[in-house]
Scaffold this motif. Structure first.
Motif, PDB file in Angstrom:
ATOM      1  N   GLY A  30       0.836  -1.155   0.153  1.00 42.67           N
ATOM      2  CA  GLY A  30       0.038  -0.055   0.211  1.00 42.67           C
ATOM      3  C   GLY A  30       0.654   1.320   0.037  1.00 42.67           C
ATOM      4  N   GLY A  31       1.870   1.370   0.790  1.00 44.82           N
ATOM      5  CA  GLY A  31       2.868   2.277   1.094  1.00 44.82           C
ATOM      6  C   GLY A  31       3.507   2.619  -0.645  1.00 44.82           C
ATOM      7  N   LYS A  32       3.878   1.559  -1.216  1.00 37.36           N
ATOM      8  CA  LYS A  32       4.680   1.811  -2.449  1.00 37.36           C
ATOM      9  C   LYS A  32       3.583   2.414  -3.392  1.00 37.36           C
ATOM     10  N   LEU A  33       2.089   1.759  -3.309  1.00 37.67           N
ATOM     11  CA  LEU A  33       1.254   2.209  -4.304  1.00 37.67           C
ATOM     12  C   LEU A  33       1.032   3.617  -4.345  1.00 37.67           C
TER      13      LEU A  33
ATOM     14  N   ALA B  36       3.204   6.047  -2.944  1.00 35.40           N
ATOM     15  CA  ALA B  36       4.370   6.642  -3.303  1.00 35.40           C
ATOM     16  C   ALA B  36       4.274   6.905  -4.959  1.00 35.40           C
ATOM     17  N   ALA B  37       3.632   5.693  -5.557  1.00 30.68           N
ATOM     18  CA  ALA B  37       3.709   5.832  -6.918  1.00 30.68           C
ATOM     19  C   ALA B  37       2.352   6.393  -7.526  1.00 30.68           C
ATOM     20  N   GLY B  38       1.589   7.414  -6.387  1.00 28.72           N
ATOM     21  CA  GLY B  38       0.299   8.208  -7.012  1.00 28.72           C
ATOM     22  C   GLY B  38      -0.769   7.570  -7.356  1.00 28.72           C
ATOM     23  N   VAL B  39      -1.055   6.300  -6.666  1.00 26.09           N
ATOM     24  CA  VAL B  39      -2.291   5.395  -6.846  1.00 26.09           C
ATOM     25  C   VAL B  39      -3.295   6.345  -5.716  1.00 26.09           C
ATOM     26  N   PRO B  40      -4.374   6.726  -6.147  1.00 28.60           N
ATOM     27  CA  PRO B  40      -5.506   7.429  -5.356  1.00 28.60           C
ATOM     28  C   PRO B  40      -5.936   6.758  -4.064  1.00 28.60           C
ATOM     29  N   VAL B  41      -6.112   5.484  -4.300  1.00 32.57           N
ATOM     30  CA  VAL B  41      -6.696   4.675  -3.208  1.00 32.57           C
ATOM     31  C   VAL B  41      -5.863   3.495  -3.261  1.00 32.57           C
ATOM     32  N   PRO B  42      -4.536   3.378  -2.301  1.00 28.40           N
ATOM     33  CA  PRO B  42      -3.832   2.259  -2.567  1.00 28.40           C
ATOM     34  C   PRO B  42      -4.587   0.682  -1.922  1.00 28.40           C
ATOM     35  N   ILE B  43      -5.373   0.831  -0.790  1.00 25.81           N
ATOM     36  CA  ILE B  43      -6.106  -0.227  -0.365  1.00 25.81           C
ATOM     37  C   ILE B  43      -7.654   0.043  -0.323  1.00 25.81           C
TER      38      ILE B  43
END
Lengths: 461, 287
Positions: free
Chosen positions: A196-199, A201-208
């Motif tokens: 989730g943290g990596k997502l 950081a990659a700019g994913v609006p809702v990681p989890i």
């Protein structure tokens, strides 16, 4: 006076729909000589919720059944009563129908409602209504665990329609962007949070997205609290006691806090009246990285043909992984991975005027031919082993669930008070998402639980 | 004055009102008593208590009156009534009726009445489309995508919604009432040098006091028992817009606690009676 006007008008609307059903179901004799009229209802509607099931019923099952009955010299007319609403509302409608002695002849219910409906006398053991029900030839094909879904106090109240399993879905495109593998399989909760943290950081609006709050109803419990609880080594009910503010419950709530307090999830989405539908749409639009759901999500939501949030490139983009225990070996029964299963049931309305024919219709919907036809365009795990062997080969996810997930799954307690306990669990997650510390939310939950299950003696802490 | 103006006699007069009284008994008095009766049982929609409810005395009432959720809900309802009915609908309705003239008036009246006569389900979908945080019209217009109106300001949202929805009634009632204010009185006041506010206070209000009170009575009760906000927020998030009508629906039908719901309904009935008596008292004082 005004109040009663309002609340009564709500009841009146529901009752009116009940009357409408009854009018269809029991007005035998209108036209067609002495035709036997049957009605069947599901929470499915053409073009909307569970569209495939609705279309299968109207386009294949009903004509075929009428034909088969005609061959036996019986003039039977079947009518489908569609619904397309939240499961809780469907349940309320059914309860009111059945309470007033009305309703369709053959009805679908969620397995978890069987206990409270049976206790209220709304449904009866099948053998009481139709003596030949226990000798139905399909039982031999249905595994024990799945039969258990339809059993309450040792009696079979319905035929199981199928079972399911829960997994973590993830978006491989977003994973690639975040430098995560396409064959991701976390082995602990921490690895989910790390991803989730990596997502993020990659700019994913809702990681989890792990369901929380009361707006999502049972979807919060079944696709959130319970699989996590199993992963923390806890069960909501075991050995005659309900789980109070136990360590596993606290672990689950702390995990929620890490997601929603740490910016890895969208707390607002858990509060919105249509939050679950929205989470589906957002996953399909590539805005959500990881989402915990049942196989329904694959079959009925993302399905490129007739899902409610179609994802044209589902088969390429969507990955799935088993739900890990908190840490390896920490799950229930010492498992590394966990899941939860439920299943819908199909049963007879005890008020039916034609129990024999209604049971024939019920059994026909679960005959191998009908199940094969129903799953042709939309595969799901059916209750019958003979059918599953043939049909699941074509769908990688369902094969995955039936081979890897079902052996380690768990079921909810078939007790009448469970739905209320479930609401208390949903409220606990809502509190944590809203900022209440997990310890406090767990204590509040335990207090509420005491009132529900009849005192502290029935609670294990 | 004769007490029998129509000359029917007691028996025939009774025969004339009997159908109405029977309808009232069947559809109003009986359900009311039934609700009170249900309120002292643990009756549920499903489960054992549905088949075999038990008498629990005043337990439901005690737990309602000590339940934080019920008290919160009552307070939210008070805000909802004061905000959307007393302040919103009554003042806006009066202003529209007083200020507008001619063609503008007919145009605005048309719009306001349209908001009133559209079915609730349709209207609430329009408002969800307006207020949605991701693709709502309002956020697009204001250039603030993602602002969750229904989540961050649920009460404000439903108050504005209900004001918009219900202003037509007050507007039409005040429109009719203002027509009854004799122009000569206004003229004399103006000649005596009264400013706008003084005219309003000393000429118009005394003339339409009865209309104001009747209007407030009706819209307060309607708003108090309004269920439509459920279609916008479903009482959420986390009960922050759970007004009493929604609260009863949630505990009685969604939660299945029919007995407890009936007890809450009885309490609401009593609150309604108190509100009604309060207004009727004020009305009587004038006459």
């Amino acid at each position: 006076m005004g109040l009663r006007k309002r609340s009564l008008s709500a009841v009146a609307v529901l009752a009116a729909s009940g009357l409408a059903l009854a009018a269809c179901g029991q007005s035998g004799g209108s036209g067609g000589g002495d035709a036997i009229e049957l009605t069947i209802t599901q929470n499915a509607i053409s073009g909307g919720k569970n569209a495939a099931a609705a279309d299968h019923l109207t386009k294949w099952l009903i004509p075929e059944f009428e034909k088969a009955m005609k061959a036996k010299g019986k003039n039977v007319k079947v009518k489908f009563v569609p619904n397309g609403v939240d499961d809780e509302q469907y349940k309320t409608k059914l309860a009111l129908d059945l309470k007033s002695g009305k309703g369709a002849d053959v009805i679908d219910i969620d397995g978890i409602w069987a206990g409270e409906f049976a206790e209220a006398g709304y449904i009866k053991p099948l053998a009481e209504l139709v003596p030949e029900a226990d000798s139905w030839d399909g039982w031999a094909q249905i595994p024990e665990a799945v039969q258990g879904l339809a059993t309450f106090n040792g009696k079979k109240y319905a035929l199981p329609i199928g079972t399911d399993g829960r997994v973590l879905y993830f978006n491989k495109t977003l994973f690639a962007k975040a430098g995560l593998p396409a064959d991701w399989q976390p082995t602990s909760w921490q690895e989910i949070l790390d991803a989730g943290g990596k997502l993020k950081a990659a700019g994913v609006p809702v990681p989890i997205q792990i369901n929380a709050g009361t707006a999502m109803g049972e979807a919060t419990t079944m696709q959130g609290v319970l699989p996590l609880l199993a992963g923390a080594g806890g069960e909501v009910y075991s050995g005659g006691k309900w789980s109070g503010a136990s360590q596993p419950i606290k672990d689950v709530l702390a995990f929620y806090q890490k997601i929603y307090g740490g910016g890895l999830g969208d707390p607002k989405l858990q509060q919105e009246a249509k939050g679950r539908d929205k989470s589906f749409a957002q996953f399909a639009e590539g805005k959500i990285g990881i989402l915990l759901e049942g196989d329904y999500f694959w079959r009925g939501v993302l399905n490129p043909q007739d899902g409610v949030a179609k994802m044209a490139d589902r088969d390429q983009v969507v990955g799935y992984a088993k739900i890990p225990a908190m840490e390896p070996g920490k799950g229930i029964r010492g498992q590394d991975f966990v899941s939860m299963s439920g299943g819908a049931l199909r049963t007879l309305n005890p008020n039916t005027k034609h129990p024999k024919e209604a049971f024939e219709l019920l059994a026909f919907t679960l005959s191998p031919e009908a199940l094969k036809q129903e799953t042709k365009g939309n595969v799901r795990i059916t209750p019958r082993t003979d059918v599953n062997k043939e049909i699941l080969t074509g769908d990688p996810l369902l094969q995955f669930i039936s081979e890897e997930v079902l052996p380690l799954t768990a079921y909810r307690p078939p007790l009448a008070v469970y739905p209320q306990v479930s609401v208390a669990l949903q409220e606990a997650t809502a509190a944590v998402v809203g900022g209440t510390p997990p310890e406090q939310a767990a204590a509040d939950y335990a207090k509420k639980l005491e009132g529900l299950v009849g005192g502290a003696a029935n609670i294990a802490s | 004055m004769s007490t029998d103006a129509a000359g029917l006699g007691r028996v025939r007069a009774s025969a004339f009102v009997a159908p109405a009284l029977i309808l009232i008994a069947v559809f109003l008095v009986f359900p009311a008593l039934w609700v009170v009766l249900l309120g002292v049982t643990n009756y549920r929609l499903t489960g054992l208590a549905a088949a075999d409810p038990e008498f629990v005395g005043l337990d439901n009432f005690v737990s309602a009156l000590t339940d934080g959720r019920f008290l919160d809900s009552t307070w939210l309802t008070v805000q909802f009534v004061l905000g959307s009915a007393v302040i919103g609908q009554a003042i806006l309705g009066f202003t529209l009726a007083k200020v507008l003239h001619g063609r503008v008036k007919r145009f605005v009246e048309g719009l306001v009445i349209l908001a009133w006569i559209l079915p609730s389900a349709v209207v609430s979908f329009l408002w969800i489309a307006l207020l949605d945080r991701d693709s709502g019209t309002l956020n697009t217009l204001l250039g603030i995508p993602g602002f969750p109106w229904l989540l961050d300001h649920p009460m404000l949202s439903i108050i504005v919604f209900n004001t918009w929805r219900g202003t037509a009634f007050s507007m039409m009632l005040y429109g009719a009432a203002l027509g009854n204010v004799p122009p000569s009185h206004l003229e004399s006041a103006r000649l005596a040098g009264a400013n706008g506010w003084q005219q309003l206070r000393d000429v118009i209000f005394p003339h339409i006091r009865g209309h104001i009170l009747t209007n407030l009575l009706l819209i307060s009760l309607w708003t108090f028992n309004d269920f439509t906000p459920f279609l916008l927020t479903a009482g959420g998030p986390d009960g922050k817009s759970e007004i009493l009508a929604v609260h009863v629906y949630k505990v009685a039908l969604q939660g299945g606690e029919l007995g407890y719901g009936a007890a809450v309904s009885t309490v609401i009935l009593l609150i309604n009676l108190v509100v009604a008596v309060f207004y009727l008292r004020l009305l009587r004082e004038q006459r």
